[in-house]
Design a protein around this motif. Sequence first.
Motif, PDB file in Angstrom:
ATOM      1  N   PHE A  30       0.818  -1.209   0.000  1.00  0.00           N
ATOM      2  CA  PHE A  30       0.000   0.000   0.000  1.00  0.00           C
ATOM      3  C   PHE A  30       0.857   1.266   0.000  1.00  0.00           C
ATOM      4  CE2 PHE A  30      -3.390  -2.949   1.091  1.00  0.00           C
ATOM      5  CZ  PHE A  30      -4.389  -2.487   0.267  1.00  0.00           C
ATOM      6  N   THR A  31       2.024   1.182   0.594  1.00  0.00           N
ATOM      7  CA  THR A  31       2.926   2.340   0.566  1.00  0.00           C
ATOM      8  C   THR A  31       3.288   2.666  -0.880  1.00  0.00           C
ATOM      9  OG1 THR A  31       3.809   1.851   2.741  1.00  0.00           O
ATOM     10  CG2 THR A  31       5.189   3.208   1.310  1.00  0.00           C
ATOM     11  N   ARG A  32       3.620   1.619  -1.667  1.00  0.00           N
ATOM     12  CA  ARG A  32       3.970   1.841  -3.085  1.00  0.00           C
ATOM     13  C   ARG A  32       2.795   2.420  -3.852  1.00  0.00           C
ATOM     14  NH1 ARG A  32       6.535  -2.944  -3.024  1.00  0.00           N
ATOM     15  NH2 ARG A  32       4.821  -4.068  -3.992  1.00  0.00           N
ATOM     16  N   VAL A  33       1.615   1.848  -3.626  1.00  0.00           N
ATOM     17  CA  VAL A  33       0.431   2.274  -4.379  1.00  0.00           C
ATOM     18  C   VAL A  33       0.018   3.705  -4.022  1.00  0.00           C
ATOM     19  CG1 VAL A  33      -2.048   1.824  -4.668  1.00  0.00           C
ATOM     20  CG2 VAL A  33      -0.417  -0.073  -4.695  1.00  0.00           C
ATOM     21  N   LEU A  34       0.123   4.044  -2.730  1.00  0.00           N
ATOM     22  CA  LEU A  34      -0.412   5.332  -2.272  1.00  0.00           C
ATOM     23  C   LEU A  34       0.593   6.482  -2.328  1.00  0.00           C
ATOM     24  CD1 LEU A  34      -2.510   4.028   0.779  1.00  0.00           C
ATOM     25  CD2 LEU A  34      -3.400   4.851  -1.415  1.00  0.00           C
ATOM     26  N   THR A  35       1.876   6.160  -2.554  1.00  0.00           N
ATOM     27  CA  THR A  35       2.895   7.217  -2.545  1.00  0.00           C
ATOM     28  C   THR A  35       2.626   8.329  -3.573  1.00  0.00           C
ATOM     29  OG1 THR A  35       4.601   5.885  -1.521  1.00  0.00           O
ATOM     30  CG2 THR A  35       5.362   7.680  -2.920  1.00  0.00           C
ATOM     31  N   PRO A  36       2.249   8.009  -4.815  1.00  0.00           N
ATOM     32  CA  PRO A  36       1.981   9.098  -5.769  1.00  0.00           C
ATOM     33  C   PRO A  36       0.818   9.989  -5.327  1.00  0.00           C
ATOM     34  CG  PRO A  36       2.212   6.994  -6.903  1.00  0.00           C
ATOM     35  CD  PRO A  36       2.167   6.682  -5.447  1.00  0.00           C
ATOM     36  N   PHE A  37      -0.213   9.389  -4.756  1.00  0.00           N
ATOM     37  CA  PHE A  37      -1.358  10.169  -4.289  1.00  0.00           C
ATOM     38  C   PHE A  37      -0.940  11.058  -3.109  1.00  0.00           C
ATOM     39  CE2 PHE A  37      -5.349  10.363  -1.646  1.00  0.00           C
ATOM     40  CZ  PHE A  37      -6.005  11.263  -2.477  1.00  0.00           C
ATOM     41  N   ALA A  38      -0.130  10.512  -2.220  1.00  0.00           N
ATOM     42  CA  ALA A  38       0.362  11.303  -1.075  1.00  0.00           C
ATOM     43  C   ALA A  38       1.197  12.484  -1.581  1.00  0.00           C
ATOM     44  CB  ALA A  38       1.177  10.415  -0.139  1.00  0.00           C
ATOM     45  N   ALA A  39       2.025  12.240  -2.603  1.00  0.00           N
ATOM     46  CA  ALA A  39       2.855  13.315  -3.165  1.00  0.00           C
ATOM     47  C   ALA A  39       1.978  14.377  -3.816  1.00  0.00           C
ATOM     48  CB  ALA A  39       3.835  12.733  -4.190  1.00  0.00           C
ATOM     49  N   PHE A  40       0.913  13.926  -4.497  1.00  0.00           N
ATOM     50  CA  PHE A  40      -0.031  14.861  -5.131  1.00  0.00           C
ATOM     51  C   PHE A  40      -0.662  15.785  -4.085  1.00  0.00           C
ATOM     52  CE2 PHE A  40      -4.567  15.572  -5.990  1.00  0.00           C
ATOM     53  CZ  PHE A  40      -4.488  16.389  -7.109  1.00  0.00           C
ATOM     54  N   LEU A  41      -1.112  15.197  -2.976  1.00  0.00           N
ATOM     55  CA  LEU A  41      -1.738  16.015  -1.923  1.00  0.00           C
ATOM     56  C   LEU A  41      -0.747  17.023  -1.355  1.00  0.00           C
ATOM     57  CD1 LEU A  41      -3.887  13.355   0.012  1.00  0.00           C
ATOM     58  CD2 LEU A  41      -4.674  15.079  -1.613  1.00  0.00           C
ATOM     59  N   LEU A  42       0.497  16.587  -1.157  1.00  0.00           N
ATOM     60  CA  LEU A  42       1.518  17.510  -0.636  1.00  0.00           C
ATOM     61  C   LEU A  42       1.725  18.669  -1.599  1.00  0.00           C
ATOM     62  CD1 LEU A  42       4.141  14.966   0.791  1.00  0.00           C
ATOM     63  CD2 LEU A  42       2.867  16.672   2.127  1.00  0.00           C
ATOM     64  N   ARG A  43       1.764  18.360  -2.907  1.00  0.00           N
ATOM     65  CA  ARG A  43       1.953  19.425  -3.912  1.00  0.00           C
ATOM     66  C   ARG A  43       0.808  20.417  -3.890  1.00  0.00           C
ATOM     67  NH1 ARG A  43       3.729  15.257  -7.224  1.00  0.00           N
ATOM     68  NH2 ARG A  43       1.736  15.170  -8.333  1.00  0.00           N
ATOM     69  N   ARG A  44      -0.398  19.907  -3.545  1.00  0.00           N
ATOM     70  CA  ARG A  44      -1.568  20.805  -3.474  1.00  0.00           C
ATOM     71  C   ARG A  44      -1.642  21.558  -2.151  1.00  0.00           C
ATOM     72  NH1 ARG A  44      -5.227  20.212  -7.808  1.00  0.00           N
ATOM     73  NH2 ARG A  44      -6.018  22.077  -6.799  1.00  0.00           N
ATOM     74  N   GLY A  45      -0.630  21.368  -1.306  1.00  0.00           N
ATOM     75  CA  GLY A  45      -0.583  22.120  -0.051  1.00  0.00           C
ATOM     76  C   GLY A  45      -1.385  21.511   1.085  1.00  0.00           C
ATOM     77  N   VAL A  46      -1.839  20.249   0.911  1.00  0.00           N
ATOM     78  CA  VAL A  46      -2.597  19.587   1.974  1.00  0.00           C
ATOM     79  C   VAL A  46      -1.615  19.062   3.023  1.00  0.00           C
ATOM     80  CG1 VAL A  46      -4.205  17.703   2.486  1.00  0.00           C
ATOM     81  CG2 VAL A  46      -4.348  18.905   0.293  1.00  0.00           C
TER      82      VAL A  46
END
Length: 232
Positions: free
Chosen positions: A10-26
Amino acid sequence: MLNKYARAFFTRVLTPFAAFLLRRGVSPDAVTLIGTAGVVAGALVFFPRGEFFWGTIVITLFVFSDLVDGNMARQAGLSSRWGAFLDSTLDRVADGAIFGGFALWYAGNGDDNVMCAVAIFCLASGQVVSYTKARGESIGLPVAVNGLVERAERLVVSLVAAGVAGLHGFGVPGVQVLLPIALWAVAVGSAVTLGQRVVTVRRESAEADAAGAVGGADGTGGATGARGSEAT
Ligand SMILES: CCCCCCCC/C=C\CCCCCCCC(=O)OC[C@H](COP(=O)(O)O[C@@H]1[C@H](O)[C@H](OP(=O)(O)O)[C@@H](O)[C@H](O)[C@H]1O)OC(=O)CCCCCCC/C=C\CCCCCCCC
Ligand SMILES: Nc1ccn([C@@H]2O[C@H](COP(=O)(O)O)[C@@H](O)[C@H]2O)c(=O)n1
Ligand SMILES: [Mg+2]
Ligand SMILES: [Mg+2]
């Protein structure tokens, strides 16, 4: 077990989504809070009415936030004691809502006192299982055991069963029986896990006391103090 084997996937699968949220300032804290709010709403709006399919869908959409928040914190170098506290504390809130939702159904239209008691047992024993580790670690012990049924198992077993049982509402026959079976399994598994953790803490505290690794009459080495250890 799931924590050990499924987390990496799940870490591998969710890492891009987590990075996306960080880029959006979440922020990780926002994900922790919104995820918990979603799980609580899904559980307490749908489960007490016996709408297990939709309740499970809503909870599943939000429950993975518990893997995303830590992932975000680690990626951004924002891991903090506060974040660890918030994450674990809100896990307890989410679990309370899920098993409380089952209990409310059985106390109401589900009309089954035994299953209501089993759901309450799942709720309470799950919280105590988590507490054993938190409290053992707070008095300086490693608590080197996870046990048979950790949080991930409690959630996966009960939510998969609830989701499938909810298909009864769409005309699938016989599936309702899965929820009571899953709750009994979680109850028994949690009791076993509690025993495993208590035995481990008992052994580790005896070893630590014998080695003089911790001092003080309450075995806390003064880290919490007698009042602190009574208060928690
Ligand atoms: C036609 C079918 C309709 C049915 C639809 C059903 C859809 C899917 C149903 C359910 C999916 C449920 C998924 C649940 C995922 C849970 C993920 C999760 O949040 O895990 C959290 C867990 C722990 O994280 P933490 O380290 O943050 O928490 C610590 C933990 O709480 C400690 O507690 P303790 O264990 O000690 O009791 C605390 O001590 C500590 O304080 C706290 O910090 O994270 C993990 O363990 C990581 C692994 C997650 C693995 C998730 C696996 C999901 C697998 C499958 C779901 C797919 C199911 C498909 C169903 C299909 C049905 C036909
Ligand atoms: N808001 C948050 C949430 C989590 N953390 C850190 O992540 C750890 C938990 O990781 P999970 O993969 O289980 O979510 C937690 O112990 C914190 O270190 C955070 O900093 N802020
Ligand atoms: Mg988390
Ligand atoms: Mg968590």
